[in-house]
Design an enzyme around this catalytic site. Structure first.
Site, mmCIF file in Angstrom:
data_model
loop_
_atom_site.group_PDB
_atom_site.id
_atom_site.type_symbol
_atom_site.label_atom_id
_atom_site.label_comp_id
_atom_site.label_asym_id
_atom_site.label_seq_id
_atom_site.Cartn_x
_atom_site.Cartn_y
_atom_site.Cartn_z
ATOM 1 N N PRO A 83 0.814 -1.220 0.000
ATOM 2 C CG PRO A 83 -0.114 -1.102 2.140
ATOM 3 C CD PRO A 83 0.733 -1.952 1.252
ATOM 4 C CD GLU A 84 3.684 3.159 -3.831
ATOM 5 O OE1 GLU A 84 3.887 4.348 -4.057
ATOM 6 O OE2 GLU A 84 4.215 2.246 -4.484
ATOM 7 C CE LYS B 186 4.425 4.217 1.886
ATOM 8 N NZ LYS B 186 5.625 3.417 1.619
ATOM 9 N NE ARG C 287 10.013 -2.604 -1.789
ATOM 10 C CZ ARG C 287 8.821 -2.028 -1.769
ATOM 11 N NH1 ARG C 287 8.527 -1.133 -0.875
ATOM 12 N NH2 ARG C 287 7.904 -2.360 -2.655
#
Ligand code: ZN
Length: 284
Positions: free
Chosen positions: A2-3, A62, A260
């Site tokens: 989720p962003e 977030k 990432r």
């Protein structure tokens, strides 16, 4: 993963389902005596908030903040957390359900989140002090983003993943926003020009708002005969998880950066390319 757009959409969806109502709040996982550490504060939150009216829900980056009459529930989904909505007749919650928010008609079951706890005033101040501005919030201050970039020598693409620099951007949006602005992801953050910073802030905001509306990340332009909403997985982005760049067709490079995989197009996003490309040529 989720962003920010997912979190803001959850806040809206849950507000529609639950705001203004007294909720039953429970933690099946916490009550089961599960050894999962995060289940302990979830159980304490459930016991404190059960039966209270939910006033509204704030999203910041977030993080979700559920404002009850007397107390705030803080939820952070992390990499694996998710909510599932269950309609009446509502089935019993699974034992892995960290937290359930429920009325007679509907329940939202949270599992796998990294945080679900009560947040007192001090803890909230501490949390918000660690977060950069969130472009999806009306009160976001872009100058705080600018100031944070000016203090960092790390690559721009690493700075964008730092929630204290800008809140809500994750791995997909960093790749897509940098490409849309034709920015070299390895440019030291502090060397970003004021003009490029303004374009980057505006682009991140547009992409995130678009994500809240559509519920997914679609940064690629429509193809002839295929609207953006119909683009298939793998076509919805311009560089993220693509072999070839959606703009120039050149090979997309993939390298670990800030934990990432970063995806970018060296042809579109070299420093010389950004100088050669007039602003009007930049894709949305
Ligand atoms: Zn390209």
């Amino acid at each position: 993963v989720p962003e920010g757009h997912t979190i803001h959409k959850l806040a809206r969806d849950h507000a529609k389902l639950f705001a203004g109502q007294a909720l039953r709040v429970s933690s099946p996982q916490g009550a089961s005596g599960s050894p999962v550490r995060a289940a302990v504060p979830a159980l304490a939150a459930a016991e404190a908030l059960d039966g209270q009216v939910l006033r509204h829900i704030d999203a910041h980056g977030k993080h979700l903040l559920y404002r009850f009459e007397d107390g705030t529930l803080h939820v952070h989904l992390g990499l694996f957390g998710r909510f599932r909505t269950r309609r009446a007749p509502i089935p019993p919650a699974r034992e892995t359900c960290r937290l359930r928010l429920a009325t007679d008609e509907v329940a939202a079951d949270l599992a796998g989140a990294v945080a679900s706890r009560l947040l007192d005033g001090d803890a909230e101040d501490e949390l918000l002090a660690r977060l950069g501005p969130d472009p999806l919030r009306d009160d976001a201050d872009p100058e705080a983003f600018w100031a944070a970039l000016r203090r960092r020598r790390i690559p721009l693409a690493a700075a964008l993943m730092d929630q204290s620099v800008v809140a809500g951007v994750g791995n997909v949006f960093r790749a897509e926003a940098l490409h849309a602005c034709r920015l070299d992801p390895y440019l030291p953050a502090r060397e970003l020009s004021r003009e490029d910073f303004e374009a980057l802030w505006a682009t991140i905001g547009e992409q995130l708002r678009d994500g809240v509306r559509s519920g997914r990340i679609v940064t690629a332009p429509a193809r002839p005969g295929v609207p953006r909403s119909r683009l298939r997985r793998g076509e919805r982005t311009v560089v993220y998880r693509r072999r070839s760049c959606g703009t120039c067709g050149g090979p997309v490079r993939r390298e670990a950066l800030a934990g990432r995989d970063l995806h970018w197009c060296p042809a579109c996003q070299s420093t010389t390319a950004s100088q050669a490309q007039p602003a009007a040529m930049k894709p949305r």
